[in-house]
Design a protein around this motif. Sequence first.
Motif, PDB file in Angstrom:
ATOM      1  N   TYR A   1       0.822  -1.230   0.000  1.00  0.00           N
ATOM      2  CA  TYR A   1       0.000   0.000   0.000  1.00  0.00           C
ATOM      3  C   TYR A   1       0.848   1.270   0.000  1.00  0.00           C
ATOM      4  O   TYR A   1       0.318   2.374   0.199  1.00  0.00           O
ATOM      5  CB  TYR A   1      -0.921   0.008   1.225  1.00  0.00           C
ATOM      6  N   LEU A   2       2.124   1.141  -0.215  1.00  0.00           N
ATOM      7  CA  LEU A   2       3.032   2.280  -0.073  1.00  0.00           C
ATOM      8  C   LEU A   2       2.628   3.473  -0.949  1.00  0.00           C
ATOM      9  O   LEU A   2       2.677   4.629  -0.504  1.00  0.00           O
ATOM     10  CB  LEU A   2       4.455   1.813  -0.400  1.00  0.00           C
ATOM     11  N   HIS A   3       2.237   3.213  -2.174  1.00  0.00           N
ATOM     12  CA  HIS A   3       1.883   4.316  -3.087  1.00  0.00           C
ATOM     13  C   HIS A   3       0.699   5.125  -2.562  1.00  0.00           C
ATOM     14  O   HIS A   3       0.589   6.322  -2.841  1.00  0.00           O
ATOM     15  CB  HIS A   3       1.571   3.770  -4.478  1.00  0.00           C
ATOM     16  N   ARG A   4      -0.171   4.479  -1.802  1.00  0.00           N
ATOM     17  CA  ARG A   4      -1.348   5.211  -1.297  1.00  0.00           C
ATOM     18  C   ARG A   4      -1.002   6.127  -0.127  1.00  0.00           C
ATOM     19  O   ARG A   4      -1.759   7.031   0.212  1.00  0.00           O
ATOM     20  CB  ARG A   4      -2.441   4.219  -0.914  1.00  0.00           C
ATOM     21  N   MET A   5       0.136   5.887   0.496  1.00  0.00           N
ATOM     22  CA  MET A   5       0.520   6.732   1.631  1.00  0.00           C
ATOM     23  C   MET A   5       0.997   8.109   1.165  1.00  0.00           C
ATOM     24  O   MET A   5       0.981   9.065   1.920  1.00  0.00           O
ATOM     25  CB  MET A   5       1.595   6.033   2.464  1.00  0.00           C
ATOM     26  N   ILE A   6       1.409   8.175  -0.099  1.00  0.00           N
ATOM     27  CA  ILE A   6       1.881   9.467  -0.629  1.00  0.00           C
ATOM     28  C   ILE A   6       0.743  10.487  -0.621  1.00  0.00           C
ATOM     29  O   ILE A   6       0.957  11.669  -0.359  1.00  0.00           O
ATOM     30  CB  ILE A   6       2.424   9.295  -2.074  1.00  0.00           C
TER      31      ILE A   6
END
Lengths: 127, 754
Positions: free
Chosen positions: B87-92
């Motif tokens: 889910y890393l991209h959604r944390m941006i």
Amino acid sequence: MKRKIYLILIILSFGLLSAGFINNTQSENQNSLLLKDKHPKVDWTIGCTECHEEITPKVFKDWNMSKHGQVGFGCFICHGDGQEEFNAKGKDNGCLGCHSAMEVNFKKTKVKSCFDCHNGHTLKFHN
Amino acid sequence: MSISRRNFLKASALTAAAAAIGVEPLHKSSVLAAAVQESVVWYKSVCRFCGVGCGVMLGVKDGKPFGIKGDKECPVNKGLLCVKGFYLHRMITAKNRLLHPLVRKNGKLEKASWDEAMDLVASRFKEILEKDGPNALAYYGSGQAQTEETYLAQRLFKGYIGTNNADGNPRLCMASAVGGYTTSFGADEPIGTYKDIEHCNLFLIIGSNTAEAHPVIFDLLVQRKKDSPSCKIIFIDPRKTPTNRIVDLHLQVKPGYDLAIMHAIARQLIKDGYTDEQFIKDSVNFSNGKDPITYDDYKAFLEKYTPEYAAEQADINPADIVKAARMFGESPTAMTMWCMGVNQRVAGVFLNNLIHNIHLLTGKLGKPGCDSFSLTGQPNACGGVREAGGLCHILPGHRLVANEQHRKVVAEIWKTSPDKIQPTPGKHTVAMFGAAAKGEIKGMYILCTNPAQSLPNLNKYIPGMKDTFLVVAESFYPTETSKIADVVLPVAFWGEKEGVYGCTERRSQHLAKALNPSGESRWDGDVIVDLAKRMGYGKGFEHFKGPEDVWSEYQKTTAGTDMDLSGATYDRLKKVRGLTWPVPDTSHPGTWHRFTEGDPYFPKDKAGNRRMYFYAKPDGKAVIFARPDKGPEEPVSAEYPVVLTTGRILEQWHTMTMTGQIPELVRANPVPYAELNPDDAKLWGIKNRDKVKIITRRGLLTVKAKVIDRTRKGTIFIPWHWPESLTNILTIDAVDPGSFEPEYKVAACQVAKA
């Protein structure tokens, strides 16, 4: 000759796979929730697996024994959190997160989703 | 492969565009033009979470984060992700991204301009500096900051402001591993790499819930067991955890009492003849911690540590100790892996030494499938903090502030006077916040970390943090720390800035900038340079135009050291999937095993026939330590009869600043809880999901009970992630006397139904 052998193998495989589908469908129906567009309202203070271990033990067991279960890829990965988003069936883009080497252009295949072949909660090929 | 003309043109354009900005798109993918990837450019990066260093590809479409993939070309994870990285991209684009500076006015944090915020920080810091001296200021950094950011901050605080009160949160997790490596082998960080996993047939995991804290390493272990059915895993840990799924022998020890076990294993290895006598003769010295001792002295010291004695200390079966020793001895290869269960202890350094002891005794080091391999908790604790001088006693390139020659070399590169760098270590983390609580430290700059949730014994330190002039550089708001700050500076997040991370296995990897910083946020490095200029140190910092300039200068500090990064230029790092140092020139492929012939710094002339030469030690010999077994600082008592241990869960990371923004991850364990052993719960009249009160000498916390067969009887476990339920008000702030790392892992408590 080789062609004939391949044909026989394909027919046999199809037969076995169909049997697999039937078995799977029957057992799933015994103790699974009927998945619709919305997750039923439940006690949201409980995590997915804590509840599903009781409510759908077969589903839980299949997942838990699978490779995804072993490494902790939980229900939420395919189905969403249940409240803000719920997907009865997983989305292919999610699979690509780890399986980018297995990327498929569905425009060129008869199947339309990873889950068409990797089904059930073990997600084994033609489960 | 057939590909439509339209898609071919698109793919060509994307490739050209990507090449122009120095990234590698997945042009080798056979299906670049597949529907799911149209118009997406993929940028090579490294995961933002634990210290494994998984390669990831961040997909960007129309200037926005599109998706994330494990980087199948990366040798670390070969395309795999864990649930957090997924889910890393959604944390941006998380809802809690801080998009503009905040300044406290009339008790409230209000929106401000960058100029207003930076002028305030610079003027207050200058005022404190002039009135109270440099040691009234402090910097507290992070193992999540990029190397360039940590390097710049150290440069400013140690080299220009002139204080060594510049520490980082790896003090709370990895400092004992640093102490262990430097005392046993002479130099920090592991000898081998992940490649050893592929050759190893016996893993000893101690104090690490690998399955949850380092899931991709766990996956490598699963794969190894699959590939080599004779491969076995021994597990020494107070809890049954998901790691147990692949474990062959579990020694479920009483928390805080495992040092005697390591001695008993060493004793058994000697008794059973599993030692490598030639290796010991060639490459090992013995010490009691103060003076040199002989091998025979060491053997005599070990006599106390019979399996029965150690088993009694740890409350386990003595036969299991003998079995573990024999499994370790019989296997031609062995790797030990450990994490916070070893490091976060008042005897953390000692326990690290005892782990190294059994590898030195058996010669299971510096060859394929053998290593004493510490797992790291944060993505750049090794690269940024341990290597770039991010602790209060060190300088970049594994140098020490206490060493005059080291100060001289670094000062020259920093373009400052050697006298500006103080010759004594500054205050370590717990002492630093203790000094803030006493009013001795009056201004503090905190970068990318959340001490108001992560420090032990929080109630003791939060009032002091409130009184200090606190500057927090963060990508997210609120955190427990930014809530009490005087100035909060919005900084670019992962994917919005370029830099380098160095992971557990000495691998330095480049992270591409894929996106523009959100809102008004800026790169941390730019903010530090800005602060330096506003404080009057502009001349020493004006040559830094971007991260590559910083990295290039940093490389100079590593030249000729055991962690030489001279060959790891930005150009090269952008193309390859990281390099494992030492890498002394641009043609060098990186080093698998340190202190062996494959190491570019291996002194063949001095080593002679020796297989390993520990060149960071004066005579090239590592040290086996006869350390006393030491229990926890706060053993259980009649008043506090239960052991409290804390840790992490798979789906959350540290203080939930990032993972708490992803509803799917929160769903896995939505509310704070304590794990209770079923027998204890029955005895205490507590049912699953009841509310329970946990009381220590320092605080009280009420959480949900999770009755589950994981902890030993008499022990409870609380994950420390939830900001609304601060586990660290309960933990003890006693520290290891060598590493100054706190004992988060063991405290005494009371448990009662709420």
